[in-house]
Design an enzyme around this catalytic site. Structure first.
Site, PDB file in Angstrom:
ATOM      1  N   THR A  39       0.823  -1.210   0.000  1.00  0.00           N
ATOM      2  CA  THR A  39       0.000   0.000   0.000  1.00  0.00           C
ATOM      3  C   THR A  39       0.856   1.259   0.000  1.00  0.00           C
ATOM      4  O   THR A  39       0.504   2.267  -0.615  1.00  0.00           O
ATOM      5  CB  THR A  39      -0.931   0.013   1.232  1.00  0.00           C
ATOM      6  OG1 THR A  39      -1.795  -1.124   1.172  1.00  0.00           O
ATOM      7  CG2 THR A  39      -1.776   1.276   1.272  1.00  0.00           C
ATOM      8  N   TYR A  52      -7.416   1.176  -4.635  1.00  0.00           N
ATOM      9  CA  TYR A  52      -6.093   1.522  -5.127  1.00  0.00           C
ATOM     10  C   TYR A  52      -5.390   0.255  -5.583  1.00  0.00           C
ATOM     11  O   TYR A  52      -5.810  -0.861  -5.269  1.00  0.00           O
ATOM     12  CB  TYR A  52      -5.255   2.212  -4.044  1.00  0.00           C
ATOM     13  CG  TYR A  52      -4.977   1.340  -2.835  1.00  0.00           C
ATOM     14  CD1 TYR A  52      -3.813   0.569  -2.767  1.00  0.00           C
ATOM     15  CD2 TYR A  52      -5.877   1.261  -1.787  1.00  0.00           C
ATOM     16  CE1 TYR A  52      -3.560  -0.251  -1.685  1.00  0.00           C
ATOM     17  CE2 TYR A  52      -5.640   0.448  -0.698  1.00  0.00           C
ATOM     18  CZ  TYR A  52      -4.477  -0.307  -0.647  1.00  0.00           C
ATOM     19  OH  TYR A  52      -4.233  -1.126   0.425  1.00  0.00           O
ATOM     20  N   THR A 118       1.191  -4.088   4.450  1.00  0.00           N
ATOM     21  CA  THR A 118       0.872  -4.389   5.850  1.00  0.00           C
ATOM     22  C   THR A 118       0.199  -5.744   6.054  1.00  0.00           C
ATOM     23  O   THR A 118       0.183  -6.256   7.174  1.00  0.00           O
ATOM     24  CB  THR A 118      -0.039  -3.294   6.434  1.00  0.00           C
ATOM     25  OG1 THR A 118      -1.262  -3.242   5.686  1.00  0.00           O
ATOM     26  CG2 THR A 118       0.641  -1.944   6.412  1.00  0.00           C
ATOM     27  N   ASP A 119      -0.349  -6.352   5.000  1.00  0.00           N
ATOM     28  CA  ASP A 119      -1.120  -7.587   5.189  1.00  0.00           C
ATOM     29  C   ASP A 119      -0.284  -8.711   5.785  1.00  0.00           C
ATOM     30  O   ASP A 119      -0.768  -9.463   6.638  1.00  0.00           O
ATOM     31  CB  ASP A 119      -1.721  -8.049   3.855  1.00  0.00           C
ATOM     32  CG  ASP A 119      -2.926  -7.230   3.437  1.00  0.00           C
ATOM     33  OD1 ASP A 119      -3.395  -6.414   4.254  1.00  0.00           O
ATOM     34  OD2 ASP A 119      -3.409  -7.409   2.304  1.00  0.00           O
ATOM     35  N   LYS A 191      -1.091  -7.216  13.309  1.00  0.00           N
ATOM     36  CA  LYS A 191      -1.977  -6.224  12.711  1.00  0.00           C
ATOM     37  C   LYS A 191      -3.337  -6.365  13.380  1.00  0.00           C
ATOM     38  O   LYS A 191      -3.925  -7.445  13.401  1.00  0.00           O
ATOM     39  CB  LYS A 191      -2.085  -6.442  11.198  1.00  0.00           C
ATOM     40  CG  LYS A 191      -2.862  -5.351  10.473  1.00  0.00           C
ATOM     41  CD  LYS A 191      -2.822  -5.553   8.960  1.00  0.00           C
ATOM     42  CE  LYS A 191      -3.557  -4.411   8.246  1.00  0.00           C
ATOM     43  NZ  LYS A 191      -3.508  -4.565   6.776  1.00  0.00           N
ATOM     44  N   GLU A 313      -5.101 -28.351  29.133  1.00  0.00           N
ATOM     45  CA  GLU A 313      -6.019 -29.409  28.723  1.00  0.00           C
ATOM     46  C   GLU A 313      -5.392 -30.413  27.764  1.00  0.00           C
ATOM     47  O   GLU A 313      -5.769 -31.590  27.749  1.00  0.00           O
ATOM     48  CB  GLU A 313      -7.274 -28.798  28.083  1.00  0.00           C
ATOM     49  CG  GLU A 313      -8.143 -28.020  29.057  1.00  0.00           C
ATOM     50  CD  GLU A 313      -9.411 -27.513  28.403  1.00  0.00           C
ATOM     51  OE1 GLU A 313     -10.214 -28.345  27.942  1.00  0.00           O
ATOM     52  OE2 GLU A 313      -9.581 -26.287  28.332  1.00  0.00           O
TER      53      GLU A 313
END
Length: 356
Positions: A39, A52, A118-119, A191, A313
């Site tokens: 981005t 975009y 950023t993903d 994120k 557990e």
């Protein structure tokens, strides 16, 4: 004052100016900016459009919006990739890590800034945190708004990243992400929001610090092993073992575990419920995957904060599973891939998840 005196004074001024320029140039540190797209290099149809195209502009175009960085560092730029980070892959990771290691081995390179979408930024940052062999600063930077947007956050983030990379106190901190005036460690990166410019956090440990008036201020150290202290070496690797993430949820069956086994994966990370818990059907299928096919299994949790602990557990030792502790499923996948380049022993894998 006679002409000779004027000439002498003028000559002295020129010498002083030359020396000042040389000293100034010598004082600047050299920072390489390696661009991968995202981005931050995105371009929209208008300044207010939501849509975009990621990775639409080159690194030179991107840096033209931040001419001030040339005042604080000698900048060199390279385009390593130009993709949306949703398409980040092992090939680019290996290429990027090898290039970072190559550059930082040079005495005339003081730090690296990597522009990134950023993903998957948390995964790339963690991968580099485990594979870079230097204490010199390595900073990842992205943005939540494309370069063409009103109030684009990319230019400020880039400036703050370069300022952090040249600061002496940034040495030995491991790989970091600098965005929204925060300095974040790769050891606990997530994120947390789909749109906010303040999306990245260190949810368990808190940020390493902040950038204030172009200066980094650190408030904690990384609590885990990283960079030059890491045992992983990818310099001779051309591929990584295949590891998949499988989500647990109410009524989850063995379907995706069976599919992963048929695909001959080397490892499975579970994004379990609560403290990494699994449905009985899924747990039984994973136990068979370990016993019958030698697949490494690491339990993590779909919950953002808190540990996936070994001794609750699920009896990990009985099942030959490993627990991720504070490492989320996405970063757990990265660590398991690297762990499998060295061992298949679940106890050794558990040690790595405790230390990194």
């Amino acid at each position: 004052m006679n002409k000779n005196s004027i000439r002498k004074a003028f000559s002295l001024m020129l010498v002083a100016l030359f020396v000042s320029v040389v000293i100034s140039a010598q004082a600047k540190k050299t920072v390489y900016i390696l661009a991968t797209g995202g981005t931050i290099a995105g371009q929209g149809a208008t300044e207010v459009t939501a849509g975009y195209k990621a990775g639409a502009i080159t690194v030179d175009e991107l840096l033209s919006a931040v001419p001030e960085i040339k005042n604080i560092a000698d900048i060199k730029a390279e385009q390593v990739a130009n993709i949306g980070s949703q398409d980040m892959n092992d090939e680019v990771w290996l290429k990027l890590s090898k290039r970072v290691n190559e550059l930082l081995s040079q005495s005339d390179v003081d730090g690296i800034v990597i522009t990134h979408g950023t993903d998957t930024q948390e995964e790339t940052a963690y991968f580099l945190n485990l594979t870079v062999k230097s204490d010199k600063p390595v900073i990842l930077v992205g943005s939540m708004r494309p370069s063409t947007a009103i109030s684009a956050d990319g230019p400020r983030n880039i400036y703050n990243s370069v300022a952090t990379a040249v600061a002496p106190e940034s040495v030995g901190k491991g790989v970091m992400v600098v965005m929204d005036d925060k300095i974040l460690g790769a050891d606990d990166l997530a994120k947390t929001n789909t749109l906010s410019v303040g999306t990245f956090e260190n949810p368990n440990y808190g940020p390493l610090g902040i950038v204030y008036n172009g200066k980094p201020i650190y408030t904690r150290q990384s609590v885990k092993r990283h960079t030059s202290n890491s045992e992983f070496d990818i310099m001779n690797l051309n591929q990584l073992p295949r590891v998949e993430i499988i989500l647990s949820y109410s009524n989850a069956t063995a379907l995706f575990v069976d599919a992963a086994v048929k695909a001959h994966v080397k490892g499975i990370v579970t994004a379990g419920v609560g403290n990494g818990n699994l449905t009985t059907l899924m747990q039984n299928a994973l136990e068979k995957a370990v016993k019958n096919h030698g697949i490494a299994v690491v339990r993590s949790s779909r919950i953002m904060t808190g540990p996936t602990a070994q001794w609750d557990e699920v009896d990990d030792d009985k099942l030959n599973f490993s627990a991720s502790w504070f490492i989320n499923p996405y970063r757990s996948r990265v660590l398991l891939m690297l762990a499998l380049t060295k061992t298949k022993d679940y106890k050794e894998i558990q040690r790595m998840f405790s230390e990194y």
